[in-house]
Write a protein that holds these residues in place. Structure first.
Motif, mmCIF file in Angstrom:
data_model
loop_
_atom_site.group_PDB
_atom_site.id
_atom_site.type_symbol
_atom_site.label_atom_id
_atom_site.label_comp_id
_atom_site.label_asym_id
_atom_site.label_seq_id
_atom_site.Cartn_x
_atom_site.Cartn_y
_atom_site.Cartn_z
ATOM 1 N N TYR A 20 15.843 -20.583 -7.310
ATOM 2 C CA TYR A 20 14.993 -19.398 -7.199
ATOM 3 C C TYR A 20 15.191 -18.828 -5.808
ATOM 4 O O TYR A 20 15.261 -19.576 -4.833
ATOM 5 N N GLN A 21 15.262 -17.483 -5.725
ATOM 6 C CA GLN A 21 15.598 -16.880 -4.439
ATOM 7 C C GLN A 21 15.132 -15.423 -4.397
ATOM 8 O O GLN A 21 15.256 -14.693 -5.377
ATOM 9 N N PHE A 22 14.597 -15.023 -3.261
ATOM 10 C CA PHE A 22 14.285 -13.617 -3.012
ATOM 11 C C PHE A 22 15.467 -12.994 -2.281
ATOM 12 O O PHE A 22 16.140 -13.657 -1.492
ATOM 13 N N SER A 23 15.688 -11.698 -2.502
ATOM 14 C CA SER A 23 16.709 -10.993 -1.727
ATOM 15 C C SER A 23 16.099 -10.401 -0.460
ATOM 16 O O SER A 23 16.812 -10.108 0.486
ATOM 17 N N ASP A 24 14.773 -10.253 -0.443
ATOM 18 C CA ASP A 24 14.099 -9.714 0.741
ATOM 19 C C ASP A 24 12.623 -10.090 0.697
ATOM 20 O O ASP A 24 12.034 -10.181 -0.383
ATOM 21 N N ILE A 25 12.041 -10.325 1.850
ATOM 22 C CA ILE A 25 10.601 -10.594 2.008
ATOM 23 C C ILE A 25 10.132 -9.800 3.217
ATOM 24 O O ILE A 25 10.678 -9.961 4.308
ATOM 25 N N VAL A 26 9.114 -8.964 3.018
ATOM 26 C CA VAL A 26 8.575 -8.174 4.117
ATOM 27 C C VAL A 26 7.068 -8.419 4.198
ATOM 28 O O VAL A 26 6.340 -8.105 3.254
ATOM 29 N N PRO A 27 6.588 -9.012 5.291
ATOM 30 C CA PRO A 27 5.141 -9.193 5.445
ATOM 31 C C PRO A 27 4.450 -7.835 5.506
ATOM 32 O O PRO A 27 4.967 -6.884 6.088
ATOM 33 N N GLY A 28 3.289 -7.765 4.884
ATOM 34 C CA GLY A 28 2.523 -6.527 4.884
ATOM 35 C C GLY A 28 1.156 -6.727 5.503
ATOM 36 O O GLY A 28 0.984 -7.553 6.401
ATOM 37 N N GLU A 29 0.192 -6.021 4.969
ATOM 38 C CA GLU A 29 -1.169 -6.026 5.499
ATOM 39 C C GLU A 29 -1.793 -7.418 5.423
ATOM 40 O O GLU A 29 -1.601 -8.151 4.460
ATOM 41 N N LYS A 30 -2.525 -7.774 6.460
ATOM 42 C CA LYS A 30 -3.265 -9.044 6.473
ATOM 43 C C LYS A 30 -4.743 -8.723 6.449
ATOM 44 O O LYS A 30 -5.230 -7.935 7.242
ATOM 45 N N GLN A 31 -5.453 -9.335 5.480
ATOM 46 C CA GLN A 31 -6.896 -9.130 5.338
ATOM 47 C C GLN A 31 -7.576 -10.490 5.363
ATOM 48 O O GLN A 31 -7.394 -11.278 4.440
ATOM 49 N N SER A 32 -8.334 -10.770 6.370
ATOM 50 C CA SER A 32 -8.997 -12.069 6.601
ATOM 51 C C SER A 32 -7.988 -13.197 6.378
ATOM 52 O O SER A 32 -7.017 -13.290 7.086
ATOM 53 N N SER A 33 -8.190 -14.044 5.368
ATOM 54 C CA SER A 33 -7.276 -15.165 5.157
ATOM 55 C C SER A 33 -6.136 -14.814 4.208
ATOM 56 O O SER A 33 -5.290 -15.648 3.917
ATOM 57 N N ASN A 34 -6.103 -13.583 3.706
ATOM 58 C CA ASN A 34 -5.058 -13.162 2.768
ATOM 59 C C ASN A 34 -3.963 -12.377 3.480
ATOM 60 O O ASN A 34 -4.233 -11.592 4.375
ATOM 61 N N GLN A 35 -2.731 -12.592 3.045
ATOM 62 C CA GLN A 35 -1.575 -11.888 3.596
ATOM 63 C C GLN A 35 -0.796 -11.278 2.435
ATOM 64 O O GLN A 35 -0.479 -11.961 1.475
ATOM 65 N N TRP A 36 -0.512 -9.979 2.529
ATOM 66 C CA TRP A 36 0.299 -9.299 1.519
ATOM 67 C C TRP A 36 1.766 -9.401 1.905
ATOM 68 O O TRP A 36 2.105 -9.372 3.084
ATOM 69 N N PHE A 37 2.636 -9.490 0.890
ATOM 70 C CA PHE A 37 4.075 -9.490 1.094
ATOM 71 C C PHE A 37 4.715 -8.581 0.056
ATOM 72 O O PHE A 37 4.249 -8.499 -1.077
ATOM 73 N N THR A 38 5.796 -7.939 0.448
ATOM 74 C CA THR A 38 6.641 -7.230 -0.501
ATOM 75 C C THR A 38 7.896 -8.064 -0.642
ATOM 76 O O THR A 38 8.530 -8.408 0.368
ATOM 77 N N VAL A 39 8.223 -8.440 -1.864
ATOM 78 C CA VAL A 39 9.411 -9.252 -2.106
ATOM 79 C C VAL A 39 10.315 -8.542 -3.106
ATOM 80 O O VAL A 39 9.842 -7.813 -3.972
#
Length: 98
Positions: A20-39
């Motif tokens: 299993y593999q992503f071609s790209d991971i971009v960290p996004g908005e962080k809200q309290s203990s949650n972190q958004w990512f675009t993969v």
């Protein structure tokens, strides 16, 4: 989430008998203990995103698909709904990855 975990998910992780593999991971908005990512990924294996994050001891609480191939989904599109593609979008899909 750290650079080593990101590197692992970009170079590939063997889970069961599959890689299993992503071609790209971009960290996004962080809200309290949650972190958004675009993969981005090349395949659409069942539960691929969850399996990759869980392999790095990271919990996925919510997923939102924003694109299929070259087609970005409208943010107003509700779960279970669909849209009609234009002729141009259909041609984009037919030529995607060639």
């Amino acid at each position: 989430f750290n650079e080593q975990k990101k590197k692992n998910m970009l170079t590939g992780v063997e889970i069961g008998d599959e890689i299993y593999q992503f071609s790209d991971i971009v960290p996004g908005e962080k809200q309290s203990s949650n972190q958004w990512f675009t993969v981005c990924m090349f395949t659409g294996k069942n539960r691929e995103v969850r399996k990759l994050f869980e392999s790095q001891d990271l919990e996925v609480s919510r997923l939102k698909r924003v694109r299929i191939g070259p087609i970005f989904l409208p943010p107003t599109l509700k779960e279970g709904s669909c849209i009609n593609l234009t002729e141009a979008q259909i041609k984009e899909l037919q030529n995607y990855g060639k």
